[in-house]
Design an enzyme around this catalytic site. Structure first.
Site, short mmCIF file in Angstrom:
data_model
loop_
_atom_site.label_atom_id
_atom_site.label_comp_id
_atom_site.label_asym_id
_atom_site.label_seq_id
_atom_site.Cartn_x
_atom_site.Cartn_y
_atom_site.Cartn_z
N LYS A 1 -10.61 -9.05 5.45
CA LYS A 1 -10.28 -8.12 6.53
C LYS A 1 -10.74 -8.66 7.89
O LYS A 1 -11.91 -9.06 8.03
CB LYS A 1 -10.97 -6.77 6.27
CG LYS A 1 -10.49 -6.09 5.00
CD LYS A 1 -11.31 -4.85 4.68
CE LYS A 1 -10.94 -4.30 3.32
NZ LYS A 1 -11.87 -3.29 2.82
N GLU B 1 -6.74 7.32 7.58
CA GLU B 1 -6.46 8.22 6.46
C GLU B 1 -5.02 8.76 6.55
O GLU B 1 -4.64 9.45 7.50
CB GLU B 1 -7.45 9.39 6.37
CG GLU B 1 -8.79 8.99 5.80
CD GLU B 1 -8.71 8.55 4.33
OE1 GLU B 1 -8.10 9.25 3.52
OE2 GLU B 1 -9.25 7.49 4.01
N SER B 2 -4.27 8.49 5.50
CA SER B 2 -2.84 8.81 5.52
C SER B 2 -2.55 10.31 5.64
O SER B 2 -1.57 10.69 6.29
CB SER B 2 -2.15 8.25 4.28
OG SER B 2 -2.67 8.82 3.11
N CYS C 1 0.82 -1.22 0.00
CA CYS C 1 0.00 0.00 0.00
C CYS C 1 0.86 1.28 0.00
O CYS C 1 1.64 1.53 0.92
CB CYS C 1 -0.92 0.01 1.21
SG CYS C 1 -1.94 1.50 1.25
N VAL D 1 -6.39 0.56 4.96
CA VAL D 1 -5.13 0.86 5.61
C VAL D 1 -4.57 2.13 4.96
O VAL D 1 -4.91 2.42 3.81
CB VAL D 1 -4.12 -0.31 5.46
CG1 VAL D 1 -4.58 -1.50 6.26
CG2 VAL D 1 -3.88 -0.70 4.01
N1 GSH Z 1 -7.47 7.81 1.21
C1 GSH Z 1 -6.87 6.68 1.87
C2 GSH Z 1 -6.57 5.61 0.86
C3 GSH Z 1 -6.07 4.32 1.52
C4 GSH Z 1 -6.29 3.12 0.60
O1 GSH Z 1 -6.86 3.21 -0.50
N2 GSH Z 1 -5.85 1.95 1.09
C5 GSH Z 1 -6.07 0.74 0.34
C6 GSH Z 1 -4.80 -0.08 0.22
S1 GSH Z 1 -3.52 0.80 -0.60
C7 GSH Z 1 -7.07 -0.11 1.07
O2 GSH Z 1 -7.00 -0.27 2.28
N3 GSH Z 1 -8.01 -0.71 0.34
C8 GSH Z 1 -8.95 -1.61 0.89
C9 GSH Z 1 -10.32 -1.36 0.40
O3 GSH Z 1 -10.56 -0.31 -0.22
O4 GSH Z 1 -11.19 -2.22 0.65
C10 GSH Z 1 -5.61 7.12 2.62
O5 GSH Z 1 -4.99 8.11 2.18
O6 GSH Z 1 -5.25 6.51 3.65
#
Ligand code: GSH
Length: 234
Positions: A39, A64-65, A12, A52
């Site tokens: 999950k 949220e990052s 990720c 994540v």
């Molecule tokens: N806007 C979020 C995006 C985080 C994101 O898209 N994470 C992905 C992995 S890279 C995730 O957990 N995806 C799982 C899902 O959407 O079910 C951030 O900035 O933290």
């Protein structure tokens, strides 16, 4: 002494943002990977969007990052944002650009043969725009590594795999972008944000995407995956 727990996934790019920033600031953290295809209940209880990264710190959970890295910026030295408010706002705007580019990259690696050219045009346009925004380097704003650099490091890492194929190679004319990418990938905080097998895992991930043009082309480059899904050594 701060200790944090990062709930993560090995591929990720948003998780990498938090890992890079904590490494830059010397914040000790442990990392636990979860299976995003399956999950765990504890994760779904903690993560309002089911995504994540999560950062568990001081008995609280952040998601949220972007807020996570801004929080880390507030609590620990060295400061990674520019001091000057206008420049700080400009960096934040480019951080948003990094997120948009990540979304475009996800479209690209999932694109079917019919959709690939359009997706690649979009990504190339973004890269051209980024090239125009860069100065003399080595980092986004000169000699200092900023938060904006941390965010683009996880974007530019995709070319560890994309560069294997002529149709997705980082265009040679983008010379500043190439130099920036080198400087970022050599940085210890950036290299330590993923495991050494990151390129193999990313390649396996793309190869397994149904209908993906890049996946099909990557599969054709080497021996097939083992039945367990682990990559054959190459
Ligand atoms: N806007 C979020 C995006 C985080 C994101 O898209 N994470 C992905 C992995 S890279 C995730 O957990 N995806 C799982 C899902 O959407 O079910 C951030 O900035 O933290």
């Amino acid at each position: 002494m701060i200790t944090a727990q990062l709930v993560s996934h090995p591929l990720c790019p948003y998780v990498q943002r938090a890992a890079i920033v904590m490494a830059e600031k010397g914040i000790a953290f442990t990392r636990s990977d979860i299976d995003l295809a399956n999950k765990p209940d504890w994760f779904l209880r903690l993560s309002p969007l089911g995504k994540v990264p999560l950062l568990q710190i001081d008995g609280q959970t952040l998601f949220e990052s972007a807020p996570i890295v801004e929080y880390l910026e507030e609590i620990a030295e060295p400061k990674l944002h520019p001091q000057q408010p206008l420049q700080r706002a400009q960096h934040r705007a480019w951080m948003e650009f990094a997120s948009t580019l990540l979304s475009d990259i996800a479209v690209l690696y999932r694109a079917t043969p019919e959709g690939f050219d359009e997706a690649w045009q979009r990504v190339q346009q973004r890269l051209e725009t980024l090239e125009q925004a860069l100065g003399e380097g080595p980092f986004f704003s000169g000699n200092t590594f900023h938060l904006v650099d941390a965010l683009f490091a996880s974007v530019l890492r995709y070319w560890e795999v994309f560069d294997l194929l002529v149709e997705s190679r980082l265009p040679a004319r983008l010379v500043r972008l190439h130099a920036w990418r080198q400087a970022l990938l050599q940085r210890r905080s950036v290299s330590s944000a993923v495991a050494p097998d990151y390129p193999l895992r990313l390649r396996d991930f793309i190869e397994a995407l149904p209908g993906s043009h890049l996946g099909t082309r990557l599969r054709a480059l080497h021996t097939p995956l083992s039945p367990a899904g682990a990559a054959a050594p190459r």
